[in-house]
Write a protein that holds these residues in place. Structure first.
Motif, PDB file in Angstrom:
ATOM      1  N   MET A   1      24.890  42.876  30.007  1.00  0.00           N
ATOM      2  CA  MET A   1      24.802  41.524  30.552  1.00  0.00           C
ATOM      3  C   MET A   1      25.427  40.533  29.592  1.00  0.00           C
ATOM      4  O   MET A   1      25.333  40.668  28.390  1.00  0.00           O
ATOM      5  CB  MET A   1      23.337  41.152  30.798  1.00  0.00           C
ATOM      6  N   TYR A 235      23.557  41.787  36.377  1.00  0.00           N
ATOM      7  CA  TYR A 235      23.220  43.201  36.506  1.00  0.00           C
ATOM      8  C   TYR A 235      24.258  43.936  37.357  1.00  0.00           C
ATOM      9  O   TYR A 235      24.601  45.088  37.074  1.00  0.00           O
ATOM     10  CB  TYR A 235      21.823  43.352  37.106  1.00  0.00           C
ATOM     11  N   TYR A 287      16.356  41.233  27.723  1.00  0.00           N
ATOM     12  CA  TYR A 287      17.482  42.116  27.416  1.00  0.00           C
ATOM     13  C   TYR A 287      18.132  41.770  26.073  1.00  0.00           C
ATOM     14  O   TYR A 287      18.737  42.635  25.433  1.00  0.00           O
ATOM     15  CB  TYR A 287      18.521  42.063  28.552  1.00  0.00           C
TER      16      TYR A 287
END
Length: 305
Positions: A1, A235, A287
């Motif tokens: 990402m 994503y 993330y």
């Protein structure tokens, strides 16, 4: 990402804040480790640390000596942890942790030092003793430095260390298994449905599970309404091979994003989902926080057959 910070001087993540985070990146793993042991939650620790970093960013002009950046950040993080522990939810959790038959002694893998064992046990101490033991026996701060961080005196720190170490020495010498916590069946059902749709890249289906004003937080990247973010696009365009599964971190139900490598699927980061009346109202995606998984005491992955 590769979600980028918002270019918005009134928002949380502007260009200057991104630059500040880059400057302090070498400290973030240690800050999170400290917050995780103070709050007894890998996930809450990241949220507390994020708020501490933003507070530091807003006050950075008050820091006269750049060499004092580390103790200054630790003091802000410490104060945020204390605020967290004073909340009703944290008090209830702390009371449960102090019940004698709930104490767990971790089994430390071979090769790990005493400081790791201490980290896992300090949650059984009151906040001041917990902080002093962590800062001295794990992070190796001097008594004078600890006094400044916890707003005490050297004598006060010595006393707290003595009390804390004595209490740790008196803990049971055999592990006692904690009873399994109750799971919300409705939340479990919702998480399973979210995982199913997310892995199919059915973004419209995922959106249908969320409220119109659902909030999204992606560490260092975005904070605001899910509908205003490029979350699903990131994503969709991710270069690594991934999938999401249900699981737990330190006993809390979460989603885990797995990455596939040469050794198979491995957990990369957690996603925290909150819901009200069967509708998702908050998503926190971690993330960009590689220090979280190593800090967790236990990670459980649930992969359906």
């Amino acid at each position: 990402m590769k979600m980028q910070p918002r270019i918005d001087p009134t928002g949380l993540f502007d260009v200057r804040y991104a630059a500040f985070l880059e400057t302090v990146t070498h400290l973030r793993g240690r800050l999170h480790r400290y917050c995780a042991r103070m709050t007894d939650s890998t996930l809450d620790a990241e949220d507390v640390m994020q708020e501490a970093l933003f507070e530091a960013y807003r006050k950075i002009e008050k820091l006269d000596d750049p060499s004092s950046l580390r103790p200054w950040l630790f003091r802000i993080a410490h104060n945020r942890c204390i605020d967290f522990l004073r909340s009703r939810q944290a008090r209830e959790r702390a009371e449960a942790n102090f019940v004698e038959d709930e104490i767990i002694l971790p089994v430390e893998p071979a090769g790990q030092g005493a400081d790791r064992a201490i980290e896992r046990l300090v949650i059984h101490l009151p906040p001041k003793e917990r902080a002093c033991v962590l800062l001295k026996d794990v992070f190796d701060y001097s008594l004078e430095e600890i006094a400044g961080l916890v707003d005490s005196t050297v004598g006060g720190v010595k006393a707290a260390l003595s009390r804390g170490r004595s209490k740790l020495a008196m803990l049971p010498n055999k592990p006692i298994v904690r009873s399994e916590s109750q799971r919300d069946p409705e939340l479990s059902k919702l998480l399973n449905r979210y995982v199913e749709l997310f892995n199919r890249r059915d973004w419209d289906g995922v959106r249908a599970l969320t409220s119109a004003d659902a909030q999204l937080r992606v560490a260092d990247c975005f904070k605001g309404r899910l509908s205003e973010s490029p979350y699903f696009v990131e994503y969709e365009n991710a270069q690594m091979t991934w999938k999401i599964v249900t699981g737990e971190i330190d006993g809390e139900a979460v989603l885990l994003v797995l990455h596939r490598g040469e050794d198979g699927w491995k957990p990369a980061h957690p996603v925290r989902i909150e819901a009200v009346d069967g509708v998702i109202n908050r998503i926190a995606d971690y993330y960009a926080c590689p220090w979280m998984m190593p800090a967790a005491r236990a990670v459980v992955i649930s992969i359906p057959d």
